[in-house]
Design a protein around this motif. Structure first.
Motif, PDB file in Angstrom:
ATOM      1  N   TRP A 142       6.688  -7.452 -20.766  1.00 25.77           N
ATOM      2  CA  TRP A 142       7.455  -8.336 -19.952  1.00 25.77           C
ATOM      3  C   TRP A 142       8.229  -7.369 -18.900  1.00 25.77           C
TER       4      TRP A 142
ATOM      5  N   TYR B  19      12.194  -6.266 -18.971  1.00 27.38           N
ATOM      6  CA  TYR B  19      12.652  -5.546 -19.914  1.00 27.38           C
ATOM      7  C   TYR B  19      12.063  -3.775 -19.727  1.00 27.38           C
TER       8      TYR B  19
ATOM      9  N   LEU C 108      13.425  -5.352 -31.366  1.00 29.44           N
ATOM     10  CA  LEU C 108      12.803  -6.534 -31.266  1.00 29.44           C
ATOM     11  C   LEU C 108      12.814  -7.223 -32.719  1.00 29.44           C
TER      12      LEU C 108
ATOM     13  N   ILE D 221      16.091  -8.077 -28.573  1.00 29.42           N
ATOM     14  CA  ILE D 221      15.589  -9.086 -28.012  1.00 29.42           C
ATOM     15  C   ILE D 221      15.301  -9.998 -29.354  1.00 29.42           C
TER      16      ILE D 221
ATOM     17  N   VAL E 223      13.442 -13.381 -30.914  1.00 31.38           N
ATOM     18  CA  VAL E 223      12.525 -14.355 -30.602  1.00 31.38           C
ATOM     19  C   VAL E 223      12.286 -15.158 -32.232  1.00 31.38           C
TER      20      VAL E 223
ATOM     21  N   VAL F 108      15.551 -15.217 -26.795  1.00 26.96           N
ATOM     22  CA  VAL F 108      14.421 -15.956 -25.998  1.00 26.96           C
ATOM     23  C   VAL F 108      14.123 -17.328 -26.567  1.00 26.96           C
TER      24      VAL F 108
ATOM     25  N   TYR G 225       5.796  -9.491 -26.547  1.00 25.32           N
ATOM     26  CA  TYR G 225       7.048  -9.226 -26.912  1.00 25.32           C
ATOM     27  C   TYR G 225       6.945  -8.039 -27.659  1.00 25.32           C
TER      28      TYR G 225
ATOM     29  N   THR H 223       6.706  -5.206 -25.633  1.00 27.84           N
ATOM     30  CA  THR H 223       7.805  -4.859 -24.905  1.00 27.84           C
ATOM     31  C   THR H 223       8.503  -3.906 -25.708  1.00 27.84           C
TER      32      THR H 223
END
Length: 372
Positions: A180, A183, A191, A222, A224, A248, A259, A262
């Motif tokens: 993405w 980021y 993540l 991040i 998720v 997110v 993701y 990323t």
């Protein structure tokens, strides 16, 4: 193929059943998937899915299991088995209520069970063992998805379980997913992917991140996963406000690889009750280094210093130090990711399905196609 869990709700067993069914269908088998459902929800894709029974939410091991509790399914199951004459019935969590038990009660063919679960506390089997032993005895073969899952069930229902792991669509995650762009600003992206349940350990990652962010401001976390933050996690974010925490929410299976692409580091701080670690394999397929808690289900996948680093569960300070090691040594982190990418090939669904197919044939051969 029978699952006790509502096929319209995402989950590890549901994904396993759906993808294994698709792979076996591609191998030339006729596969029927049978599971409870919620009529108002969209169903997971399956070549031939038969909804049987509506589900109710039941607390289970720090999560919510959506299963059918209706014994009225029994005559429907008996009628289906008489009409279909299946060569083999594969039951996932075969001792879970109620649908698998109905099939075991009615089946006159070869029954294979896959045991997915692992709990550090063993109250469930300890108290239910005398009641459900009769159904376990109707199994002709047993699969466990990991050594942890095998040990858990073997303590109360000893037999020769074949370990066949969960599979993963390696190409879906190892393809050309683009990070993405919002980021891609030079910060180190950590993540987390997972349901926001306490046993996933998110609060320990947030505590570690708050410590880490103070000394290494060029980092980002991040998160998720569906649902809101639990109370403890929300309290940490509100009180300490570390900055660069991106919540997110739920994402589609299609977008999930972006993701991982990323991320610079993938972290799974689960506190226990994990028999396996699908998210670890997904991250490895994307070539990402892993930081994970040293729990039994994870240690069967991640070897310290090979695909990633392990830390003592529930230890936020140790987690912060472990993350710092990879942040400060990007070449080392990259090598761990490369090792994981090579290792994950053994978990391709094609390879896993071949093992399952071979086990089916062994069970059919040993039992001559009949339960006796």
């Amino acid at each position: 193929m029978v699952s006790p869990y509502d096929f319209t709700w995402p989950g590890g067993v549901t994904a396993h059943v759906s993808q294994l069914a698709q792979e076996l269908t591609q191998c030339g088998h006729q596969v029927t998937v049978i599971a409870p459902h919620s009529p108002s929800r969209q169903c997971f894709e399956a070549e031939s899915f038969v909804p049987l029974g509506r589900s109710v939410p039941v607390p289970s091991g720090g999560s919510i299991a959506r299963v059918s509790l209706s014994w009225w399914l029994y005559p429907k199951v008996r009628e289906m088995l008489q009409e279909e004459s299946f060569d083999l019935i594969h039951l996932h969590e075969p001792l879970a209520p109620i649908l698998p038990l109905c099939f075991l009660e009615c089946s006159n063919t070869v029954n294979v069970g896959t045991f997915h679960a692992y709990y550090s506390r063993q109250h469930l089997y300890r108290f239910s063992q005398p009641i459900i032993r009769r159904w376990h005895n109707r199994l002709h073969g047993g699969i466990a998805v990991s050594p942890a899952a095998r040990r858990y069930v073997h303590n109360f229902f000893p037999r020769d379980y074949r370990i066949i792991p969960n599979g993963i669509d390696v190409d879906h995650f190892a393809g050309n997913a683009k990070p993405w762009p919002q980021y891609q600003d030079g910060k180190t992206n950590i993540l987390f992917v997972g349901r926001k349940e306490k046993r996933k350990g998110l609060k320990y990652l947030l505590e570690a991140y708050c410590r880490l962010k103070w000394e290494r401001p060029e980092t980002r976390l991040i998160i998720v996963g569906p649902g809101d933050l639990d109370r403890d996690s929300q309290g940490i974010v509100s009180a300490r406000n570390p900055g660069d925490v991106e919540i997110v929410g739920g994402v589609s299976y299609r977008d999930l690889p972006r993701y991982y692409a990323t991320a610079d580091i993938f972290c799974s701080p689960a506190t226990g009750q994990e028999s396996f670690g699908i998210v670890l394999l997904e991250a490895m397929a994307c070539g990402k280094p892993i930081v994970a808690s040293a729990i039994e289900g994870y240690m069967g996948i991640v070897k310290e210093g090979e695909q990633g680093l392990l830390f003592p569960r529930k230890d936020a300070q140790a987690l912060a130090e472990t993350l710092a090691t990879l942040i400060d040594n990007p070449d080392y982190a990259r090598r761990l990711g490369q090792t994981g990418r090579r290792m994950v090939e053994q978990y391709r669904w094609q390879a896993v399905a071949r093992q399952v197919e071979s086990y089916y044939l062994d069970c059919i051969s040993e039992n001559d196609g009949h339960s006796g």
